[in-house]
Design a protein around this motif. Structure first.
Motif, mmCIF file in Angstrom:
data_model
loop_
_atom_site.group_PDB
_atom_site.id
_atom_site.type_symbol
_atom_site.label_atom_id
_atom_site.label_comp_id
_atom_site.label_asym_id
_atom_site.label_seq_id
_atom_site.Cartn_x
_atom_site.Cartn_y
_atom_site.Cartn_z
ATOM 1 N N UNK A 286 -14.203 0.985 -7.050
ATOM 2 C CA UNK A 286 -13.686 0.138 -5.974
ATOM 3 C C UNK A 286 -14.513 0.304 -4.706
ATOM 4 N N UNK A 287 -14.840 1.553 -4.353
ATOM 5 C CA UNK A 287 -15.610 1.794 -3.133
ATOM 6 C C UNK A 287 -17.029 1.259 -3.249
ATOM 7 N N UNK A 288 -17.616 1.353 -4.439
ATOM 8 C CA UNK A 288 -18.971 0.829 -4.659
ATOM 9 C C UNK A 288 -19.029 -0.671 -4.367
ATOM 10 N N UNK A 289 -17.956 -1.382 -4.719
ATOM 11 C CA UNK A 289 -17.969 -2.842 -4.583
ATOM 12 C C UNK A 289 -17.376 -3.339 -3.277
ATOM 13 N N UNK A 290 -16.591 -2.523 -2.586
ATOM 14 C CA UNK A 290 -15.939 -2.997 -1.364
ATOM 15 C C UNK A 290 -16.322 -2.212 -0.119
ATOM 16 N N UNK A 291 -16.885 -1.020 -0.302
ATOM 17 C CA UNK A 291 -17.200 -0.164 0.839
ATOM 18 C C UNK A 291 -16.014 0.651 1.318
ATOM 19 N N UNK A 292 -14.861 0.467 0.683
ATOM 20 C CA UNK A 292 -13.650 1.197 1.061
ATOM 21 C C UNK A 292 -13.062 1.879 -0.170
ATOM 22 N N UNK A 293 -12.413 3.000 0.038
ATOM 23 C CA UNK A 293 -11.656 3.603 -1.057
ATOM 24 C C UNK A 293 -10.370 2.802 -1.239
ATOM 25 N N UNK A 294 -9.722 2.893 -2.408
ATOM 26 C CA UNK A 294 -8.448 2.181 -2.586
ATOM 27 C C UNK A 294 -7.409 2.539 -1.527
ATOM 28 N N UNK A 295 -7.338 3.809 -1.139
ATOM 29 C CA UNK A 295 -6.354 4.209 -0.123
ATOM 30 C C UNK A 295 -6.694 3.602 1.236
ATOM 31 N N UNK A 296 -7.994 3.552 1.585
ATOM 32 C CA UNK A 296 -8.401 2.946 2.848
ATOM 33 C C UNK A 296 -8.076 1.450 2.855
ATOM 34 N N UNK A 297 -8.327 0.768 1.718
ATOM 35 C CA UNK A 297 -8.023 -0.659 1.630
ATOM 36 C C UNK A 297 -6.518 -0.885 1.749
#
Length: 301
Positions: A286-297
């Motif tokens: 998730x972070x690789x594709x969005x720049x955010x961790x799931x918890x941050x998102x």
């Protein structure tokens, strides 16, 4: 919505709105004026998927429409088209609303016999931008088609369903013609050599819509289409400009974002629901594709 983003059928919509005109549970149309009070909950207030396409031209009132987690302000003469599998959420402003709307099931769409080959560039473009603003005279052109379809639906002709399919096909071609005036690249005048490749790409998108929660491997989709992974990847890139892997990642990330934003599932539950081996692997993906961790998102939402 305790688990995944909900699906809604045309049958359920007709049950909730018995006054809607249509044919069985495959085709619904509506152009009735509604007053929306402050506390009303419309069908699409919460994110939903429809197994079919939605075509809507707004004639009165304004709305905020979320399609695949992208927000659009919809005003008079705006056209929106949602493809099967799209995630839709609509918040209507209080006041008078009027839209020219069709809900068409995937099965009904397949029997309309439109040249999907020539529409393929248009389909790809819809994924990037499902909203178009029309001129007043263009809306009136489409209104004349709408009225003819409505009259046919209201009659008891022996071949009513077949007539409606053909008229609806003409309506879609008219939309294509209107949009082609502005951006000729939407529709190809002579589809020619890409026909086979475009059919394969359409089959890939159908498979991806069905399996993206569980399958992220390019070779899985290649196998389903009886192609080698190399040939499959070449076909997808040639038709769409994106690799098969990019399409897969786009669908997976959209689903993950929707679950993190709207469902009550924990990050761990989302990771297992999406068939990741563990939450750590899901988090890295998730972070690789969005720049955010799931918890941050999730916190941002």
């Amino acid at each position: 919505m305790e688990h995944e983003i909900g699906n809604i059928s045309i049958a359920r919509i007709r049950q909730m709105n018995p006054g809607l005109k249509g044919i069985n549970n495959d085709f619904v149309m509506d152009r009735s004026e509604h007053y929306i009070p402050e506390n009303m909950n419309p069908i699409f207030k919460y994110p939903l998927r429809l197994d079919g396409i939605i075509i809507s031209i707004r004639e009165k009132g304004s709305a905020k429409v979320n399609i695949n987690l992208r927000e659009y302000d919809i005003e008079k003469n705006d056209l929106i088209i949602c493809a099967p599998g799209d995630i839709l959420q609509s918040i209507l402003s209080p006041g008078i609303h009027l839209s020219q709307m069709f809900l068409i099931s995937s099965d009904f769409l397949k029997e309309m016999y439109i040249n999907l080959n020539s529409f393929m560039p248009f389909f790809i473009s819809l994924k990037e931008n499902p909203k178009f603003h029309l001129m007043e005279e263009e809306v009136q052109e489409l209104n004349s088609f709408y009225q003819l379809i409505e009259e046919t639906v209201s009659r008891n002709d022996n071949f009513k369903t077949e007539i409606v399919r053909r008229l609806m096909g003409a309506y879609l071609y008219k939309i294509g013609s209107i949009l082609h005036r502005r951006q000729p690249e939407f529709l190809s005048e002579s589809p020619k050599s890409l026909k086979r490749e475009e059919v394969l790409f359409n089959q890939f998108i159908n498979l991806l819509t069905e399996h993206h929660r569980k399958e992220r491997r390019v070779d899985f989709y290649a196998e389903q289409l009886f192609l080698s992974p190399k040939h499959f990847s070449t076909v997808v890139k040639k038709v769409s400009g994106k690799t098969a892997g990019e399409w897969i990642d786009e669908y997976v990330i959209l689903e993950a974002k929707a679950l993190l934003k709207y469902s009550v599932m924990s990050i761990q539950e989302v990771s297992y629901f999406m068939n990741f081996p563990n939450p750590s692997f899901f988090g890295k993906y998730f972070k690789h594709h969005t720049g955010l961790s799931p918890s941050e998102y999730k916190m941002q939402q």
